[in-house]
Design a protein around this motif. Structure first.
Motif, PDB file in Angstrom:
ATOM      1  N   UNK A 537     -14.791   9.383  -3.385  1.00 14.07           N
ATOM      2  CA  UNK A 537     -15.193   8.994  -4.727  1.00 14.07           C
ATOM      3  C   UNK A 537     -14.796   7.574  -5.087  1.00 14.07           C
ATOM      4  N   UNK A 538     -14.669   6.724  -4.090  1.00 13.09           N
ATOM      5  CA  UNK A 538     -14.146   5.380  -4.316  1.00 13.09           C
ATOM      6  C   UNK A 538     -15.210   4.381  -4.735  1.00 13.09           C
ATOM      7  N   UNK A 539     -16.466   4.666  -4.395  1.00 15.39           N
ATOM      8  CA  UNK A 539     -17.515   3.671  -4.603  1.00 15.39           C
ATOM      9  C   UNK A 539     -18.577   4.247  -5.540  1.00 15.39           C
ATOM     10  N   UNK A 562      -8.589   0.049  -5.636  1.00 19.74           N
ATOM     11  CA  UNK A 562      -8.969   1.049  -4.651  1.00 19.74           C
ATOM     12  C   UNK A 562      -7.768   1.444  -3.785  1.00 19.74           C
ATOM     13  N   UNK A 563      -6.983   0.468  -3.356  1.00 23.18           N
ATOM     14  CA  UNK A 563      -5.809   0.752  -2.531  1.00 23.18           C
ATOM     15  C   UNK A 563      -4.816   1.627  -3.288  1.00 23.18           C
ATOM     16  N   UNK A 564      -4.632   1.349  -4.568  1.00 28.57           N
ATOM     17  CA  UNK A 564      -3.714   2.158  -5.379  1.00 28.57           C
ATOM     18  C   UNK A 564      -4.224   3.587  -5.493  1.00 28.57           C
ATOM     19  N   UNK A 692       0.661  -2.652   1.827  1.00 27.02           N
ATOM     20  CA  UNK A 692       0.397  -2.974   0.428  1.00 27.02           C
ATOM     21  C   UNK A 692       1.406  -2.294  -0.487  1.00 27.02           C
ATOM     22  N   UNK A 693       1.789  -1.076  -0.145  1.00 29.15           N
ATOM     23  CA  UNK A 693       2.723  -0.346  -1.004  1.00 29.15           C
ATOM     24  C   UNK A 693       4.149  -0.846  -0.873  1.00 29.15           C
ATOM     25  N   UNK A 749      -3.151  -5.100 -10.312  1.00 28.86           N
ATOM     26  CA  UNK A 749      -4.450  -4.504 -10.626  1.00 28.86           C
ATOM     27  C   UNK A 749      -5.547  -5.558 -10.629  1.00 28.86           C
ATOM     28  N   UNK A 750      -6.759  -5.112 -10.345  1.00 31.46           N
ATOM     29  CA  UNK A 750      -7.948  -5.969 -10.421  1.00 31.46           C
ATOM     30  C   UNK A 750      -7.844  -7.210  -9.550  1.00 31.46           C
ATOM     31  N   UNK A 751      -7.168  -7.085  -8.388  1.00 34.48           N
ATOM     32  CA  UNK A 751      -7.100  -8.206  -7.467  1.00 34.48           C
ATOM     33  C   UNK A 751      -7.676  -7.775  -6.117  1.00 34.48           C
ATOM     34  N   UNK A 752      -7.356  -8.526  -5.072  1.00 35.30           N
ATOM     35  CA  UNK A 752      -8.015  -8.295  -3.789  1.00 35.30           C
ATOM     36  C   UNK A 752      -7.036  -8.474  -2.643  1.00 35.30           C
ATOM     37  N   UNK A 753      -7.295  -7.740  -1.568  1.00 40.23           N
ATOM     38  CA  UNK A 753      -6.613  -7.926  -0.285  1.00 40.23           C
ATOM     39  C   UNK A 753      -7.687  -8.248   0.740  1.00 40.23           C
ATOM     40  N   UNK A 754      -7.402  -9.209   1.604  1.00 39.38           N
ATOM     41  CA  UNK A 754      -8.348  -9.548   2.659  1.00 39.38           C
ATOM     42  C   UNK A 754      -7.810  -9.073   4.003  1.00 39.38           C
ATOM     43  N   UNK A 755      -8.713  -8.574   4.832  1.00 37.35           N
ATOM     44  CA  UNK A 755      -8.382  -8.151   6.192  1.00 37.35           C
ATOM     45  C   UNK A 755      -9.306  -8.921   7.131  1.00 37.35           C
TER      46      UNK A 755
END
Length: 763
Positions: A537-539, A562-564, A692-693, A749-755
């Protein structure tokens, strides 16, 4: 500081696949997936004869360079045109399904139009493909095409077979121009996607395999399919796997796995699957007794180590019948079910695995299905030629719209690549994203893994089934003796002498509750497949799905929200997860230490005890000193030079939670080919969630690189310990596959992680 960046992290192979399905391993078509070495297996299995059974001796060969895909399998002998022949063969078999066993025709002829007909979405996909092909080939049949009639499909099949004939020397075969389109639709038909429920893809694969077995040389190619699937796993870096397979095929598969494991450094095992857990009362009980139990009484089936309860999970499972069956087996004098496990001579495994799929479903229903099926179910009259003519026009109009959208969005980014132009790319999004097709005032609904309706249905079924499972575990065992009167099924079946092990497949919903209530039940995590099926249910949209490619394919962007959400769902890291005693112990250490170094040195005994308790079921297979060194390194990286006891306490609590959540690091693919997944992706995704955590880290050059190293070592060590606890010893690791990735982001919140990653693969 909330910004963090991990230097390039090189991950070795994650060697375990705790959740896969034999029929879904091979991808549909992938030129990079080729056999790097030749393989020859001597396989001996039994076949029926007039005098009972006789041994069949077959040599199974895979040549170097063979494409390890369905296209490679169905393409015949290895040469330059093998993938093309295979892609054509796959599509022709899809047409044969529509001619011989059309799911839409079965639905139309059924007295119950509300029931979802297995395969109806792929049937609609095939109809759409034929509309596009008939238009491109200018076939007159398009004017009167009806999805429930075989005429369109047989006409297109004959046309394709004519185009595939060898042309005069020096000329290209006309079929070559159609290959991008055929490959596009094969991917929609033979694997799950936003618009293809996973069980429909298995329906198509099963039909195609039956057709292949009926062809000349088909029996040998069927065995080759099994060997190719195992080689695909090995080249992915997997040395240990638990693969679900039906009772009707498992005996031959056992022979192939036995030969493969003997000749290679692998330990691939089989689980006997049954989907009758969602059928009527006594259906599961009957199948367990008549079909599954005999597999554990046959001494030749040495690779069969457990039971797999699977299904579409759009109903409530009858889990009580499994537990009643297992309890009944324990009540027999010799316990025949587990006679080949534990301390038996040459045991199949240390425990008999009960693998229960729970907490994920397809989300199909009477009002969430193929658009044509929806029309059949909800229209006052059966759809006729007028309906199908309008539907075909809609397909062609959306094809034009999709091209226009592609032309307007030619420039992509690293994380959001533009659509590949196959001539029909984006067609399904245009057709079904907004449910804009109406007929006689009825708006047609279509299954879409990103839709609110699919996510509602999946969550409803998944949550109900998790609670139904808990209720079945809590049921008291029917009293057979005074000593058992107060025992629940959970207490009885997880006792140390039962030789039974329980693992939940998916367990995406209510996992934290189940983990706390039933500490001896494990999980396997496959977030890649959860994304494909909509279970997560993420998207909420196609755009959200594409934007978070970094989460799905581990190369791109990931929203921090999403990660949270995912972490809270599958590995809750909040302070509330700790007991009062654990909190008190950590608080005492933090308050009573002058420096972090003193805390870690003087508190080693206390902290090691907490770690051992956290991983109690597998602690005997892990080195306590290694665990503590890992724990200390992670805490030190989080704290850095900070001298505040409150920060020390927060770091201690968070890293202890990493160990408490050990069951979430048992990873599975849920079938690589059907679900577009890769266990190494799951591994990197797991490390990403943990990193991330634990962020933000000390930013010094000394401590930051160690975070990734410690996390990957912990995850792989836990997975190895679980295998050694439940199945048996490990073998020599021969895999050389590695994944290199860099992770950076802003923890807020409301930020981004890049891989960002690159792969190097060798075997």
């Amino acid at each position: 500081m909330a910004y963090f960046s991990l230097p390039a992290l090189t991950l070795p192979s994650y060697r375990f696949d705790y959740h896969s399905h034999f029929g879904g391993i091979l991808p549909v078509d992938n030129p990079q997936a080729v056999a790097t070495d030749p393989i020859e297996l001597k396989v001996v299995y039994q076949v029926p004869s007039e005098v009972g059974t006789v041994d069949a001796n077959v040599t199974v060969r895979i040549v170097k360079g063979q494409q390890l895909t369905l296209a490679g399998l169905f393409g015949g002998a290895l040469d330059e045109q093998q993938p093309e022949r295979g892609a054509l063969s796959l599509f022709l078999k899809a047409l044969m399904l529509m001619e011989e066993d059309n799911p839409l025709a079965k639905l139309a002829g059924s007295p119950n139009h509300s029931r979802y007909e297995r395969g109806e979405c792929i049937a609609e996909d095939i109809f759409i493909a034929c509309v596009c092909l008939a238009d491109q080939l200018k076939l007159d049949v398009l004017r009167d095409a009806v999805a429930t009639s075989p005429v369109l499909y047989s006409t297109v099949r004959n046309a394709l077979q004519q185009l595939a004939l060898d042309p005069p020397p020096g000329q290209k075969r006309p079929i070559e121009a159609l290959m991008p389109l055929l490959r596009y639709f094969n991917a929609k038909i033979y694997s799950a996607s936003k618009y293809t429920p996973f069980d429909d893809a298995y329906r198509m694969r099963s039909f195609a395999m039956k057709k292949l077995r009926a062809e000349p040389g088909g029996k040998e190619r069927y065995l080759q399919w099994m060997a190719m699937s195992l080689l695909y796993l090995e080249q992915e870096g997997i040395g240990y796997a638990q693969l679900a397979m039906g009772e009707d095929e498992i005996r031959i598969a056992n022979a192939v796995l036995g030969a493969y494991n003997t000749s290679r450094s692998t330990r691939y095992k089989l689980l006997a699957h049954t989907a009758t857990v969602y059928a009527g009362d006594n259906a599961l009980e009957n199948e367990l007794n008549t079909k599954i139990l005999p597999l554990f009484l046959d001494p030749s089936l040495t690779e069969v180590i457990g039971i797999d309860l699977l299904g579409t999970e759009n109903k409530v499972g009858n889990y009580g019948e499994l537990f009643s069956f297992l309890a009944g087996q324990l009540g027999t004098a010799s316990v025949p079910l587990t006679q080949s496990f534990g301390s038996a001579e040459q045991p199949r495994a240390l425990q008999l695995v009960s693998h229960i799929h729970c907490g994920e479903g397809m989300g199909v229903s009477s009002d969430n299905r193929s658009a044509i099926g929806y029309a059949i179910a909800y229209s006052r009259f059966q759809p006729g030629s007028k309906f199908y003519r309008a539907y075909a026009d809609y397909v062609l109009a959306c094809r034009t719209a999709a091209k226009g959208r592609r032309d307007e969005n030619l420039r992509g980014t690293v994380g959001t690549n533009p659509h590949k132009d196959t001539g029909v790319s984006g067609l399904f999004d245009e057709m079904f994203r907004n449910d804009s097709l109406t007929i006689d005032g009825l708006t047609l609904r279509r299954y879409d893994g990103n839709s609110a309706r699919t996510q509602e249905l999946v969550a409803y079924a998944g949550k109900r089934n998790m609670m139904a499972l808990c209720e079945a575990l809590d049921q008291p065992v029917p009293a057979q003796a005074p000593a058992t009167q107060t025992q629940s099924y959970y207490q009885l079946l997880t006792g140390p002498s039962t030789l039974l092990g329980f693992r939940l497949g998916h367990a995406y919903y209510y996992r934290s509750f189940v983990a706390a209530r039933y500490p001896l039940i494990a999980f396997d995590t496959n977030l890649g497949s959860n994304s494909i099926t909509g279970a997560s249910g993420l998207f909420a949209s196609v755009e959200g799905y594409r934007l978070n490619r970094g989460f799905r394919h581990l190369d791109g962007y990931v929203d921090t929200d999403l990660l949270k959400t995912v972490t809270d769902t599958v590995m809750f890291m909040g302070l509330q997860a700790l007991s009062d005693d654990q909190v008190g112990s950590l608080m005492t250490l933090a308050r009573g230490s002058k420096t972090l170094a003193d805390l870690l040195q003087q508190g080693q005994t206390t902290l090691s005890g907490l770690l051992d308790a956290a991983i109690a079921p597998i602690a005997s297979k892990m080195e306590s000193a290694t665990n503590y060194a890992n724990f200390s390194a992670l805490v030190t990286a989080m704290v850095g030079a900070n001298t505040s006891p409150s920060v020390w306490f927060a770091a201690l609590a968070r890293v202890l939670n990493v160990f408490i959540n050990w069951r979430s690091y048992l990873l599975g693919s849920d079938a690589q080919g059907v679900e577009h997944t890769d266990v190494q992706d799951e591994f990197l995704r797991c490390v990403l969630l943990l990193a991330y955590n634990l962020a933000p880290f000390d930013t010094s050059a000394k401590s930051t690189p160690g975070v990734g190293d410690q996390l990957q070592a912990l995850v792989t060590g836990i997975s190895a310990a679980y295998w050694q606890t439940t199945v048996g010893p490990l073998v020599t690791d021969t895999s050389k596959r590695q994944t290199t990735a860099t992770i950076a982001g802003y923890k807020a919140p409301a930020s981004v992680v890049t891989v960002t990653r690159s792969k190097s693969v060798s075997s």
